[in-house]
Design an enzyme around this catalytic site. Structure first.
Site, PDB file in Angstrom:
ATOM      1  N   THR A 186      41.411  51.960  47.324  1.00 44.13           N
ATOM      2  CA  THR A 186      40.154  52.909  47.757  1.00 44.13           C
ATOM      3  C   THR A 186      39.066  52.961  46.773  1.00 44.13           C
ATOM      4  OG1 THR A 186      41.578  54.546  47.364  1.00 44.13           O
ATOM      5  CG2 THR A 186      41.381  54.034  49.564  1.00 44.13           C
ATOM      6  N   ASN A 229      38.758  50.873  44.229  1.00 46.25           N
ATOM      7  CA  ASN A 229      38.024  49.379  44.463  1.00 46.25           C
ATOM      8  C   ASN A 229      36.904  49.206  45.569  1.00 46.25           C
ATOM      9  OD1 ASN A 229      40.171  48.828  42.589  1.00 46.25           O
ATOM     10  ND2 ASN A 229      40.941  47.499  43.829  1.00 46.25           N
ATOM     11  N   TYR A 243      50.558  50.666  37.419  1.00 45.85           N
ATOM     12  CA  TYR A 243      51.211  49.341  37.767  1.00 45.85           C
ATOM     13  C   TYR A 243      50.892  48.237  36.691  1.00 45.85           C
ATOM     14  CZ  TYR A 243      46.806  47.267  39.640  1.00 45.85           C
ATOM     15  OH  TYR A 243      45.601  46.908  39.704  1.00 45.85           O
ATOM     16  N   TYR A 288      55.442  48.793  39.981  1.00 44.80           N
ATOM     17  CA  TYR A 288      54.739  50.147  40.152  1.00 44.80           C
ATOM     18  C   TYR A 288      55.383  51.068  39.545  1.00 44.80           C
ATOM     19  CZ  TYR A 288      51.476  47.258  43.423  1.00 44.80           C
ATOM     20  OH  TYR A 288      50.614  46.666  44.056  1.00 44.80           O
ATOM     21  N   TRP A 289      55.126  52.166  39.252  1.00 48.20           N
ATOM     22  CA  TRP A 289      55.595  53.340  38.910  1.00 48.20           C
ATOM     23  C   TRP A 289      54.388  54.339  39.370  1.00 48.20           C
ATOM     24  CZ3 TRP A 289      55.141  49.331  35.659  1.00 48.20           C
ATOM     25  CH2 TRP A 289      56.031  48.854  35.092  1.00 48.20           C
ATOM     26  N   ASN A 340      45.163  47.872  55.406  1.00 53.12           N
ATOM     27  CA  ASN A 340      46.009  47.675  54.310  1.00 53.12           C
ATOM     28  C   ASN A 340      47.580  47.599  54.176  1.00 53.12           C
ATOM     29  OD1 ASN A 340      45.082  46.364  51.950  1.00 53.12           O
ATOM     30  ND2 ASN A 340      43.668  48.120  51.317  1.00 53.12           N
ATOM     31  N   GLY A 379      40.164  35.799  55.088  1.00 51.69           N
ATOM     32  CA  GLY A 379      40.049  34.955  53.725  1.00 51.69           C
ATOM     33  C   GLY A 379      38.971  34.110  53.693  1.00 51.69           C
ATOM     34  N   ASP A 401      39.011  44.559  49.519  1.00 55.05           N
ATOM     35  CA  ASP A 401      38.517  45.729  48.949  1.00 55.05           C
ATOM     36  C   ASP A 401      36.850  45.570  48.673  1.00 55.05           C
ATOM     37  OD1 ASP A 401      41.062  46.727  49.028  1.00 55.05           O
ATOM     38  OD2 ASP A 401      41.214  46.616  46.915  1.00 55.05           O
TER      39      ASP A 401
HETATM   40  P1  ADP Z   1      42.308  40.607  51.634  1.00 51.98           P
HETATM   41  O1  ADP Z   1      42.076  40.684  50.231  1.00 51.98           O
HETATM   42  O2  ADP Z   1      42.139  42.294  52.006  1.00 51.98           O
HETATM   43  O3  ADP Z   1      43.756  40.179  51.982  1.00 51.98           O
HETATM   44  P2  ADP Z   1      41.088  38.397  52.434  1.00 51.98           P
HETATM   45  O4  ADP Z   1      41.993  37.558  51.837  1.00 51.98           O
HETATM   46  O5  ADP Z   1      40.575  38.426  53.980  1.00 51.98           O
HETATM   47  O6  ADP Z   1      41.073  40.322  52.377  1.00 51.98           O
HETATM   48  O7  ADP Z   1      39.322  38.463  51.768  1.00 51.98           O
HETATM   49  C1  ADP Z   1      38.479  39.178  51.818  1.00 51.98           C
HETATM   50  C2  ADP Z   1      37.053  38.540  51.817  1.00 51.98           C
HETATM   51  O8  ADP Z   1      37.206  37.682  50.591  1.00 51.98           O
HETATM   52  C3  ADP Z   1      36.799  37.291  52.992  1.00 51.98           C
HETATM   53  O9  ADP Z   1      36.446  37.837  54.114  1.00 51.98           O
HETATM   54  C4  ADP Z   1      36.313  36.306  52.157  1.00 51.98           C
HETATM   55  O10 ADP Z   1      34.546  36.584  52.315  1.00 51.98           O
HETATM   56  C5  ADP Z   1      36.349  36.462  50.718  1.00 51.98           C
HETATM   57  N1  ADP Z   1      37.334  35.330  50.388  1.00 51.98           N
HETATM   58  C6  ADP Z   1      38.670  35.800  50.407  1.00 51.98           C
HETATM   59  N2  ADP Z   1      39.236  34.477  49.939  1.00 51.98           N
HETATM   60  C7  ADP Z   1      38.379  33.552  49.695  1.00 51.98           C
HETATM   61  C8  ADP Z   1      38.330  32.414  49.205  1.00 51.98           C
HETATM   62  N3  ADP Z   1      39.365  31.490  48.885  1.00 51.98           N
HETATM   63  N4  ADP Z   1      37.033  31.693  49.333  1.00 51.98           N
HETATM   64  C9  ADP Z   1      35.857  32.267  49.684  1.00 51.98           C
HETATM   65  N5  ADP Z   1      35.806  33.639  50.064  1.00 51.98           N
HETATM   66  C10 ADP Z   1      36.927  34.223  50.088  1.00 51.98           C
END
Ligand code: ADP
Length: 306
Positions: A31, A33, A88, A101-102, A165, A227, A258
């Site tokens: 939170t 970040n 951590y 973690y602590w 999360n 991701g 975050d």
């Molecule tokens: P978390 O960290 O909560 O698991 P995600 O992995 O879904 O979240 O990533 C959050 C955002 O970060 C994604 O929606 C994307 O915009 C960006 N992101 C994460 N990984 C990549 C990657 N390998 N290439 C480009 N953008 C990424």
């Protein structure tokens, strides 16, 4: 008049490897970040405040000074005598990162133990942000206190934002985790989950399943992060998809979600355009995963965020 973005949770002391057996000290936590990236991207009309509890030791003082230097308000932070912050350590073995973690007795676990200061903080805000980690670290009765304040904020028309999360290790049982995270979502307006967490711990077999589950709980808006495969938005029922940006070399994915949340919210607050906000946030998150560490300096984000 200035408006307030309030983030509620735990910021920890971070120790990372600096070579030759030396450790580098930093400060981070989901939170916090998000507050950092919101601050970096919001204009001067918005104040960003952090609500947590800290102790009265030198490390708590240093953390407050760090938060303050980042331009994030610290006046709402509770200080508890005899307590210390959580800590951590990031371990590196054959290029693989793991975390120790602590935090079991950290001051932040008492952040909702004084209902008056919690209410005062939430009432002062226009946007309230919290996460499943915020709920997980609290004793059950304090989580109920926090959720009651969150429901009041939603009823008062504030933008209440929740990132589930999901971290099973922080919860005493799967049943409590499922029930409390679902209650967090029910109490909020905008939910910002990560699909891999939802699939692993709620058994969702598609992004649509995640959207439907949170919608059925009463969320108005849902942004599902996936991701490198981009994000699916459902804003007041309207669907859209925004791809992730291409990244040459992913260096460190810490804080990807975050940073996405902080940048998304900042842009959305300024423009009320969720799809444009997701495009902007994908750009910020792409830069964050291209750098080491949870907190990438505003200058390195290379963005004109107002
Ligand atoms: P978390 O960290 O909560 O698991 P995600 O992995 O879904 O979240 O990533 C959050 C955002 O970060 C994604 O929606 C994307 O915009 C960006 N992101 C994460 N990984 C990549 C990657 N390998 N290439 C480009 N953008 C990424």
């Amino acid at each position: 008049m200035s408006r307030r973005f309030l983030s509620i949770g735990e910021c920890m002391v971070e120790l990372s490897q600096a070579g030759d057996g030396l450790l580098r000290k930093g400060f981070a936590g989901d939170t916090f970040n998000t507050a950092w990236y919101a601050r970096a991207c919001l204009g001067p009309d918005w104040s960003v405040d952090y609500f947590t509890a800290l102790g009265d030791d030198a490390m708590s003082d240093e953390m407050v000074a760090f938060i303050d230097k980042a331009g994030i308000g610290t006046s709402l932070i509770r200080r508890i005598r005899g307590k210390t912050p959580g800590l951590y350590m990031i371990n590196l073995k054959n290029g693989e990162r793991s975390f120790s973690y602590w935090r079991d007795s950290s001051a932040a676990r008492s952040l909702a133990a004084d209902p008056d200061s919690l209410r005062e903080a939430v009432e002062s805000a226009d946007l309230v942000y919290f996460s499943g980690i915020t709920l997980a670290i609290l004793p059950q009765e304090d989580a109920a206190t926090l959720l009651a304040e969150i429901r009041r904020a939603k009823a008062a028309g504030k933008l209440v934002v929740f990132d589930p999360n999901i971290r099973p290790r922080l919860w005493s049982s799967y049943d409590i985790m499922h029930a409390t995270i679902s209650e967090g979502a029910r109490s909020s307006v905008l939910i910002m989950p990560s699909f891999d967490d939802e699939a692993a711990h709620f058994g969702d077999d598609s992004i649509e399943a995640t959207v439907h589950r949170y919608r059925a709980l009463g969320a108005v808006h849902i942004v599902v992060k996936n991701g490198a495969d981009g994000v699916r938005l459902n804003f007041a029922g309207e669907e859209s998809f925004v791809p992730a940006e291409k990244v040459e070399q992913v260096v460190d994915t810490t804080s990807a979600g975050d940073s996405f949340n902080g940048a998304f919210l900042a842009h959305y607050l300024e423009t009320a355009d969720a799809t444009a906000a997701a495009r902007f946030a994908a750009g910020v998150a792409a830069r964050v995963v291209s750098e080491h560490g949870a907190l990438v300096a505003k200058e390195k984000l290379g963005l004109d965020c107002g």
